[in-house]
Motif scaffolding. Structure first.
Motif, short mmCIF file in Angstrom:
data_model
loop_
_atom_site.label_atom_id
_atom_site.label_comp_id
_atom_site.label_asym_id
_atom_site.label_seq_id
_atom_site.Cartn_x
_atom_site.Cartn_y
_atom_site.Cartn_z
N UNK A 42 44.00 35.51 38.55
CA UNK A 42 44.15 35.77 40.30
C UNK A 42 45.87 35.33 40.09
N UNK A 43 44.91 34.17 40.54
CA UNK A 43 46.93 32.82 41.22
C UNK A 43 47.68 32.36 39.77
N UNK A 44 47.26 33.12 38.34
CA UNK A 44 48.20 32.80 37.57
C UNK A 44 48.02 31.24 36.88
N UNK A 45 47.22 30.42 37.64
CA UNK A 45 46.97 28.85 37.44
C UNK A 45 46.08 29.14 36.07
N UNK A 46 46.56 28.61 35.38
CA UNK A 46 45.46 28.19 33.71
C UNK A 46 44.45 29.57 33.42
N UNK A 47 45.68 30.77 33.36
CA UNK A 47 44.91 31.92 33.51
C UNK A 47 43.76 32.29 32.00
N UNK A 48 44.65 31.21 30.31
CA UNK A 48 44.29 31.37 29.42
C UNK A 48 43.11 31.14 30.03
N UNK A 49 42.58 29.89 30.28
CA UNK A 49 41.93 28.71 29.85
C UNK A 49 39.97 29.76 30.81
N UNK A 50 41.16 30.08 31.71
CA UNK A 50 40.11 30.71 32.83
C UNK A 50 39.25 32.17 32.42
N UNK A 51 39.91 33.10 31.17
CA UNK A 51 39.45 34.43 30.70
C UNK A 51 38.71 33.83 30.05
N UNK A 52 38.62 32.78 29.17
CA UNK A 52 38.10 32.69 28.14
C UNK A 52 36.97 32.65 28.41
N UNK A 53 36.68 31.25 29.19
CA UNK A 53 35.62 31.05 30.50
C UNK A 53 34.73 32.04 30.86
N UNK A 54 35.69 33.39 31.77
CA UNK A 54 34.38 34.41 32.55
C UNK A 54 33.94 35.55 31.34
N UNK A 55 35.11 35.42 29.68
CA UNK A 55 34.81 36.42 28.65
C UNK A 55 33.34 35.74 28.39
N UNK A 56 33.26 34.71 27.87
CA UNK A 56 32.48 33.45 27.09
C UNK A 56 31.02 33.45 28.48
N UNK A 57 30.71 33.38 29.36
CA UNK A 57 30.17 33.77 30.71
C UNK A 57 29.10 35.39 30.68
N UNK A 58 30.48 36.24 30.42
CA UNK A 58 30.10 37.96 30.07
C UNK A 58 29.41 37.62 29.10
N UNK A 59 29.58 38.16 28.31
CA UNK A 59 28.77 37.79 26.83
C UNK A 59 27.62 37.79 26.85
N UNK A 60 27.54 35.59 26.98
CA UNK A 60 26.23 35.46 27.41
C UNK A 60 25.24 36.41 28.02
N UNK A 61 26.23 36.34 29.38
CA UNK A 61 24.77 37.07 30.08
C UNK A 61 24.32 38.40 30.09
#
Length: 623
Positions: A42-61
């Protein structure tokens, strides 16, 4: 051990577990918290890395929840992050990189949650402004899954902005159609009807613009037809009456067939010569008649094609009356061409035979094809072997003897003087043309007989093939001054004997057993060009001998074939075996088309159009 002691131990054990879990969570690093990652995006701070982690977390869940988006674990995660991620997409659209933006909208789409609707609307708005970005694909997928009707009115604008000539257009075409089908409201349908009236592709010099406009109109027609909007009937008729929109004709015809009864009413009125309806079907989008003196033959042709596409027998009386009241030979034949699709009753066949008897060889369709030969080719679509005697009579009466030698006309400079017999050149050419057409007519009849013959009629088929295909008329020789040259060589076709032998072998093996012909269809060797007649004949025999069980077997194997010619014959056999309609079969045919769409070249377009028309007809017949 007393029950009180057990209870104390159980409470102690649960307490230890809870303490251990709290200790584990407290030891986790701060950046492992989903909400913190969402805030980073949301703040645009290291957005790419955060998106990858969220995507991995959602997929595994989701995997742990057996792909159940309604699982409490999945919902808890989505509740934590959906709001900041949706806000990030809407507020930071311009600041996000293309990969991050696409990854974010893809993740929001996979949540299957209406709370991300603002992001999907933002993706649509941006696409209609710029016509770029894969974001639109994920937004359309979410609209379809969630049935977001608030976005329905925006989808026709997406259609008008989609350029199928671009890679992005090819990627989103299916998603766009599905979104329209799942959400289109009354006002959305109204916008699609306007798309049908667009003149945007008339610049024939711009092939790319035309390709895009054909896609838009075809998609609008398919959606309108499936949704069954009667307000589209007149615009769809106008498309069929406009030669400039020929590429949209198949989609328009199928749409009219799926709309059903309202289409029938307009078509019957056109057949009866209703001037009010004729005028209405030739209006331009501006309300001015494109052609106040619209070609009456074209009106008749379009009307009967629509009635045949709908295919209900309750239109038969109107069609037969139109034939009996029609004085124009060409119009009468054009109507009769569609009779096999409407009914295979004895009366229908008699009317068809009477029309063919009345047509003379030499009458041409607009395409240049001989009208009598074209009509004769359609006789096999009744799938009635009892017509063979009549067909043989037609061949004997019309095929004629074609071998002839012509002398060139003499002229004043001829060294032969006046001693040479003169023959006007145009009369020579006209005579050759008629004789060639008669030869083609005889060959067409023989091919029909070969396809229709039952085992007991093999000798009749052999005689027809030998007389009108194998031996044929030989060559027509044109004698010129100073020498002899052939005007049309090789009119005989020895390959006809090979086709007969293959058919005879098949009939002797399978006799009157439909299942045997289904098995022959499945044999790979019969898919090769040199043995394709076996597959074609098998489809005919399945139609002649089969029942609903045979029909279902044909549907089951249709998707396994690649050869367009064989697919067409199987689809027509299915049509013949479904005279009372079948919505289930229609659904299966559309599923086959959907699975194969986009994966094949233009040579399959005719087969796909025929299968789609059969599906529409089976739907309409059951109504």
């Amino acid at each position: 051990m007393t029950s009180s002691i057990r209870l104390v131990l159980l409470i102690t054990y649960q307490g230890v577990l809870a303490a251990g879990l709290l200790l584990f969570l407290s030891s986790c690093k701060p950046d492992s918290q989903p909400r913190r990652w969402a805030r980073q995006v949301e703040r645009g701070h290291e957005a790419s890395q955060a998106l990858r982690r969220l995507d991995d977390l959602f997929s595994s869940t989701l995997v742990q929840a057996d792909d159940n988006a309604e699982s409490s674990y999945v919902k808890a995660l989505v509740n934590e992050i959906i709001q900041p991620l949706t806000h990030a997409y809407v507020a930071n659209y311009e600041d996000l990189s293309f990969p991050d933006r696409a990854g974010l909208i893809s993740l929001l789409s996979s949540f299957r949650d209406r709370r991300a609707e603002l992001a999907f609307r933002k993706a649509i708005d941006e696409f209609t402004k710029k016509q770029e970005g894969i974001d639109i694909k994920w937004a359309l997928a979410a609209i379809t899954r969630l049935r977001l009707e608030n976005e329905a009115d925006l989808l026709p604008d997406v259609l008008m902005k989609t350029r199928i000539s671009t890679p992005l257009g090819g990627l989103v075409r299916r998603d766009l159609k599905q979104a329209l089908l799942s959400t289109c409201s009354k006002s959305c349908k109204s916008k699609l009807v306007k798309v049908l009236s667009s003149d945007g592709f008339r610049d024939s010099t711009n092939s790319i613009a035309r390709q895009d406009e054909v896609f838009r109109q075809s998609t609008a027609a398919k959606v309108i037809g499936e949704l069954g909007d009667a307000t589209a009937v007149y615009p769809l008729f106008r498309i069929l009456l406009d030669p400039a929109q020929a590429d949209v004709h198949p989609s328009a015809l199928i749409a009219l067939a799926r709309i059903g009864n309202p289409s029938d009413k307009v078509a019957i009125a056109l057949l009866k010569g209703d001037q009010t309806v004729s005028y209405a079907t030739t209006l331009s989008p501006s309300g001015i008649s494109k052609n106040s003196q619209a070609d009456s033959t074209l009106l008749v042709e379009v009307a009967v094609r629509v009635l045949a596409a709908v295919g209900r027998s309750d239109a038969l009386d109107a069609v037969i009356d139109a034939i009996r009241n029609e004085r124009d030979e060409k119009k009468k034949a054009i109507i009769a061409l569609e009779l096999p699709k409407i009914s295979n009753s004895l009366e229908t066949k008699k009317v068809f035979e009477d029309v063919l008897d009345s047509i003379s060889i030499g009458t041409s369709l607009q395409s240049g094809e001989d009208l009598k030969t074209t009509l004769a080719a359609e006789s096999s679509r009744f799938y009635d072997p009892t017509m063979i005697d009549w067909l043989l009579g037609q061949a004997r009466n019309n095929a004629g003897i074609l071998v002839r030698t012509y002398e060139i006309l003499c002229h004043k400079d001829s060294p032969f003087g006046t001693g040479m017999s003169c023959y006007p050149r145009q009369r020579i050419i006209d005579d050759i043309e008629i004789r060639l057409r008669k030869r083609t007519f005889g060959g067409t009849i023989a091919k029909n007989i070969l396809r229709l013959a039952r085992p007991s009629q093999l000798e009749l088929a052999k005689s027809a093939v030998e007389t009108y295909i194998v031996r044929g008329p030989g060559s027509i020789v044109f004698v010129r001054i100073g020498g002899v040259s052939s005007y049309a060589e090789g009119l005989n076709d020895p390959s006809g004997r090979k086709e007969y032998e293959l058919v005879a072998e098949l009939l002797k093996e399978c006799e009157e057993q439909p299942k045997c012909y289904i098995a022959a269809l499945l044999e790979k060797k019969n898919h090769n060009k040199d043995r394709r007649i076996v597959a074609i004949k098998s489809a005919y025999m399945a139609a002649i001998l089969g029942d609903k069980e045979t029909r279902d077997a044909l549907v089951g194997i249709l998707g396994t074939f690649e050869e367009p010619e064989v697919k067409i014959e199987i689809a027509r056999a299915i049509d013949h075996l479904s005279r009372n309609g079948s919505k289930t079969t229609a659904l299966l045919l559309r599923k086959i088309l959907e699975e194969q769409s986009g994966s094949r070249g233009a040579e399959y377009a005719e087969a796909d159009a025929i299968i789609a028309e059969v599906a529409a007809r089976l739907d309409a017949r059951e109504d």
